[in-house]
Write a protein that holds these residues in place. Structure first.
Motif, PDB file in Angstrom:
ATOM      1  N   PHE A 112       7.892  10.697  -1.276  1.00  0.00           N
ATOM      2  CA  PHE A 112       7.765  11.856  -1.943  1.00  0.00           C
ATOM      3  C   PHE A 112       8.240  12.046  -3.360  1.00  0.00           C
ATOM      4  O   PHE A 112       9.140  11.083  -3.617  1.00  0.00           O
ATOM      5  CB  PHE A 112       8.464  12.910  -1.067  1.00  0.00           C
ATOM      6  N   VAL A 113       7.644  12.685  -4.275  1.00  0.00           N
ATOM      7  CA  VAL A 113       7.959  12.779  -5.555  1.00  0.00           C
ATOM      8  C   VAL A 113       8.271  14.072  -5.958  1.00  0.00           C
ATOM      9  O   VAL A 113       7.479  15.021  -5.802  1.00  0.00           O
ATOM     10  CB  VAL A 113       6.842  12.187  -6.539  1.00  0.00           C
ATOM     11  N   ASP A 114       9.507  14.286  -6.512  1.00  0.00           N
ATOM     12  CA  ASP A 114       9.811  15.757  -6.742  1.00  0.00           C
ATOM     13  C   ASP A 114       9.662  15.621  -8.334  1.00  0.00           C
ATOM     14  O   ASP A 114      10.064  15.125  -9.219  1.00  0.00           O
ATOM     15  CB  ASP A 114      11.438  15.728  -6.987  1.00  0.00           C
TER      16      ASP A 114
ATOM     17  N   MET B 292       0.933  -1.180  -0.081  1.00  0.00           N
ATOM     18  CA  MET B 292      -0.114   0.137  -0.134  1.00  0.00           C
ATOM     19  C   MET B 292       0.919   1.118  -0.167  1.00  0.00           C
ATOM     20  O   MET B 292       1.725   1.485   0.887  1.00  0.00           O
ATOM     21  CB  MET B 292      -0.953  -0.048   1.212  1.00  0.00           C
ATOM     22  N   GLY B 293       0.688   1.974  -0.936  1.00  0.00           N
ATOM     23  CA  GLY B 293       1.899   3.016  -1.147  1.00  0.00           C
ATOM     24  C   GLY B 293       1.091   4.270  -0.946  1.00  0.00           C
ATOM     25  O   GLY B 293      -0.184   4.478  -1.428  1.00  0.00           O
ATOM     26  N   PHE B 294       1.454   5.303  -0.373  1.00  0.00           N
ATOM     27  CA  PHE B 294       1.027   6.650  -0.169  1.00  0.00           C
ATOM     28  C   PHE B 294       2.359   7.772  -0.740  1.00  0.00           C
ATOM     29  O   PHE B 294       3.236   7.737   0.056  1.00  0.00           O
ATOM     30  CB  PHE B 294       0.675   6.904   1.150  1.00  0.00           C
ATOM     31  N   ASN B 295       1.867   8.560  -1.376  1.00  0.00           N
ATOM     32  CA  ASN B 295       2.817   9.559  -1.776  1.00  0.00           C
ATOM     33  C   ASN B 295       2.385  10.951  -1.942  1.00  0.00           C
ATOM     34  O   ASN B 295       1.320  11.287  -2.163  1.00  0.00           O
ATOM     35  CB  ASN B 295       3.467   9.184  -3.159  1.00  0.00           C
ATOM     36  N   CYS B 296       3.256  12.015  -1.871  1.00  0.00           N
ATOM     37  CA  CYS B 296       3.126  13.385  -2.035  1.00  0.00           C
ATOM     38  C   CYS B 296       4.001  13.683  -3.064  1.00  0.00           C
ATOM     39  O   CYS B 296       5.182  13.538  -2.936  1.00  0.00           O
ATOM     40  CB  CYS B 296       3.429  14.111  -0.626  1.00  0.00           C
ATOM     41  N   GLY B 297       3.196  14.396  -3.847  1.00  0.00           N
ATOM     42  CA  GLY B 297       4.177  15.241  -5.178  1.00  0.00           C
ATOM     43  C   GLY B 297       4.572  16.561  -4.646  1.00  0.00           C
ATOM     44  O   GLY B 297       3.776  17.246  -4.171  1.00  0.00           O
TER      45      GLY B 297
ATOM     46  N   LEU C 123      15.332  15.815   2.099  1.00  0.00           N
ATOM     47  CA  LEU C 123      14.318  14.812   2.432  1.00  0.00           C
ATOM     48  C   LEU C 123      14.941  13.411   2.291  1.00  0.00           C
ATOM     49  O   LEU C 123      14.706  12.263   3.194  1.00  0.00           O
ATOM     50  CB  LEU C 123      13.059  14.825   1.675  1.00  0.00           C
ATOM     51  N   THR C 124      15.387  13.232   1.149  1.00  0.00           N
ATOM     52  CA  THR C 124      15.934  11.647   0.921  1.00  0.00           C
ATOM     53  C   THR C 124      17.418  11.539   1.170  1.00  0.00           C
ATOM     54  O   THR C 124      17.904  10.380   1.073  1.00  0.00           O
ATOM     55  CB  THR C 124      15.795  11.286  -0.573  1.00  0.00           C
ATOM     56  N   GLN C 125      18.034  12.641   1.743  1.00  0.00           N
ATOM     57  CA  GLN C 125      19.329  12.532   1.957  1.00  0.00           C
ATOM     58  C   GLN C 125      20.507  12.081   0.902  1.00  0.00           C
ATOM     59  O   GLN C 125      21.214  11.263   1.121  1.00  0.00           O
ATOM     60  CB  GLN C 125      19.939  11.794   3.220  1.00  0.00           C
ATOM     61  N   THR C 126      19.744  12.474  -0.299  1.00  0.00           N
ATOM     62  CA  THR C 126      20.629  11.957  -1.629  1.00  0.00           C
ATOM     63  C   THR C 126      20.749  13.283  -2.534  1.00  0.00           C
ATOM     64  O   THR C 126      19.981  14.235  -2.211  1.00  0.00           O
ATOM     65  CB  THR C 126      19.909  11.133  -2.096  1.00  0.00           C
TER      66      THR C 126
ATOM     67  N   PRO D 183      10.403  12.902 -12.649  1.00  0.00           N
ATOM     68  CA  PRO D 183      10.132  12.994 -11.430  1.00  0.00           C
ATOM     69  C   PRO D 183      10.959  12.118 -10.539  1.00  0.00           C
ATOM     70  O   PRO D 183      11.121  10.823 -10.852  1.00  0.00           O
ATOM     71  CB  PRO D 183       8.490  12.439 -11.489  1.00  0.00           C
ATOM     72  N   ASN D 184      11.494  12.541  -9.545  1.00  0.00           N
ATOM     73  CA  ASN D 184      12.485  11.628  -8.626  1.00  0.00           C
ATOM     74  C   ASN D 184      11.649  11.294  -7.447  1.00  0.00           C
ATOM     75  O   ASN D 184      10.724  11.970  -7.068  1.00  0.00           O
ATOM     76  CB  ASN D 184      13.640  12.395  -8.070  1.00  0.00           C
ATOM     77  N   THR D 185      11.437  10.134  -7.234  1.00  0.00           N
ATOM     78  CA  THR D 185      10.988   9.499  -5.830  1.00  0.00           C
ATOM     79  C   THR D 185      11.921   8.981  -4.687  1.00  0.00           C
ATOM     80  O   THR D 185      12.650   8.435  -5.146  1.00  0.00           O
ATOM     81  CB  THR D 185      10.087   8.161  -6.466  1.00  0.00           C
TER      82      THR D 185
END
Length: 366
Positions: free
Chosen positions: A71-73, A1-6, A22-25, A40-42
């Motif tokens: 999170f999706v950039d 079950m995925g939940f994401n914010c763009g 956020l992703t420390q990358t 889009p980066n996820t």
């Protein structure tokens, strides 16, 4: 079950810098020009929850596993995106795939960083993005309504129902209001709304990206956005992407000292993640034992079998019962055995609705 914010916004507002933190990358190329983010980066980020560590300490768990939010950039938007300007078509398609929108707004002045409109005005920027999303929704509804009119004339009852809903939404959007604020919908129409995949039906979190000196208390720009969010019943959070980018590179002990110097008790990212989690109307439940303490995510309103299914489909398929104790009772009773002895552990059936903080032990048979 995925939940994401763009993560969306105009170019050069700090979206990619925030995503990197956020992703420390450095997956997203945070550069000072429009459209530096083409695809889009996820990234999946752990949801901060002190309860999990308290549970793990009591149970002497060897491993601690938090729950995650995605999170999706998404590439920056410009005026005319609804008509395909810039990367408009791609931008709109990417937004359509996310569950909620984290709208980053530039709330800092810096002559070294260009702005597509030459000056800082977060209200204007917010309206620019919202207008493009509304125009795209209007266009989408117009095309679908044309087809539904023909079907409804042929006696298609489902088409008639959808047409009635779309006409309400179209009228609201034409008045310059997002679909999520449409009033007068029936319970059935409210349930149907997410299936229409309208961009402005998605919940919104306004993210005020401020300079380092305003990270603790915000500024005049933030006040404007806070008022806007309150009027729309939207969520709102203040973050300094520049600070978060620095913090992401520090060791945990250094982070605490750095935050203290800035007058902060936690990172802006922690607030952002929790705000996004809340925006999606999600709940956290826990499973705890000597091997691991783990947090899990379900949508608000999920039943005990549905929660069991998040762990494994067999748990849901063969669900018998759920033994559960609240987080507070687990802590005060010093663990599951103490809660059982104190009569605080309950046995719940398939109709039980998950409450945030429930500690579960599922019984199943397949």
């Amino acid at each position: 079950m995925g939940f994401n914010c763009g993560i969306v916004g105009l170019p050069n507002v700090g979206k990619s810098t925030l995503f990197n933190a956020l992703t420390q990358t450095a997956v997203a190329d945070a550069a000072n020009y429009p459209f530096c983010t083409i695809e889009p980066n996820t990234g999946r980020v752990p949801v901060p929850d002190r309860r999990l560590y308290a549970l793990a300490e009591l149970a002497n768990s060897k491993t601690i596993l938090p729950t995650y939010l995605e999170f999706v950039d998404i590439a920056g938007l410009v005026r005319g995106a609804s008509k395909g300007e810039g990367l408009g078509n791609q931008f709109l398609a990417n937004i359509r795939e996310v569950d909620a929108i984290a709208h980053v707004l530039r709330c800092f002045d810096d002559s070294e960083i260009t702005h597509v409109d030459d000056n800082v005005d977060p209200i204007r920027d917010a309206n620019t993005v919202e207008t493009e999303l509304m125009l795209a929704d209007i266009d989408s509804l117009e095309r679908r309504m044309t087809t539904l009119v023909k079907k409804s004339r042929g006696g298609d009852k489902e088409a008639e129902t959808d047409l009635t809903l779309m006409e309400k939404l179209f009228s609201h959007l034409s008045d310059g209001q997002p679909a999520r604020s449409t009033t007068g919908l029936t319970d059935e129409e409210i349930l149907r709304l997410p299936q229409l995949q309208l961009l402005t039906a998605k919940p919104v979190l306004y993210v005020c990206n401020v300079a380092e000196g305003d990270a603790a208390s915000g500024n005049a720009y933030c006040k404007l956005i806070a008022d806007k969010a309150a009027n729309e019943s939207a969520a709102f959070v203040i973050v300094s992407a520049a600070i978060e980018s620095e913090i992401a590179q520090l060791e945990d002990t250094d982070k605490i000292d750095f935050l203290s110097e800035l007058g902060l008790t936690e990172t802006g990212l922690a607030r952002l993640i929790r705000a996004g989690y809340s925006l999606l109307d999600l709940l956290t439940f826990f499973t705890v034992g000597p091997k691991e303490a783990r947090a899990w995510t379900v949508a608000n309103g999920a039943s005990a079998p549905q929660a069991a299914g998040v762990i494994h489909t067999d748990f849901q398929r063969g669900f018998i019962r759920a033994e559960t104790v609240t987080f507070d009772d687990y802590i005060s009773c010093k663990g599951e055995n103490g809660a059982r002895e104190a009569g605080r552990l309950r046995v719940e059936g398939s109709s039980y609705k998950v409450v945030d903080g429930d500690v579960f032990h599922f019984r199943f048979n397949v």
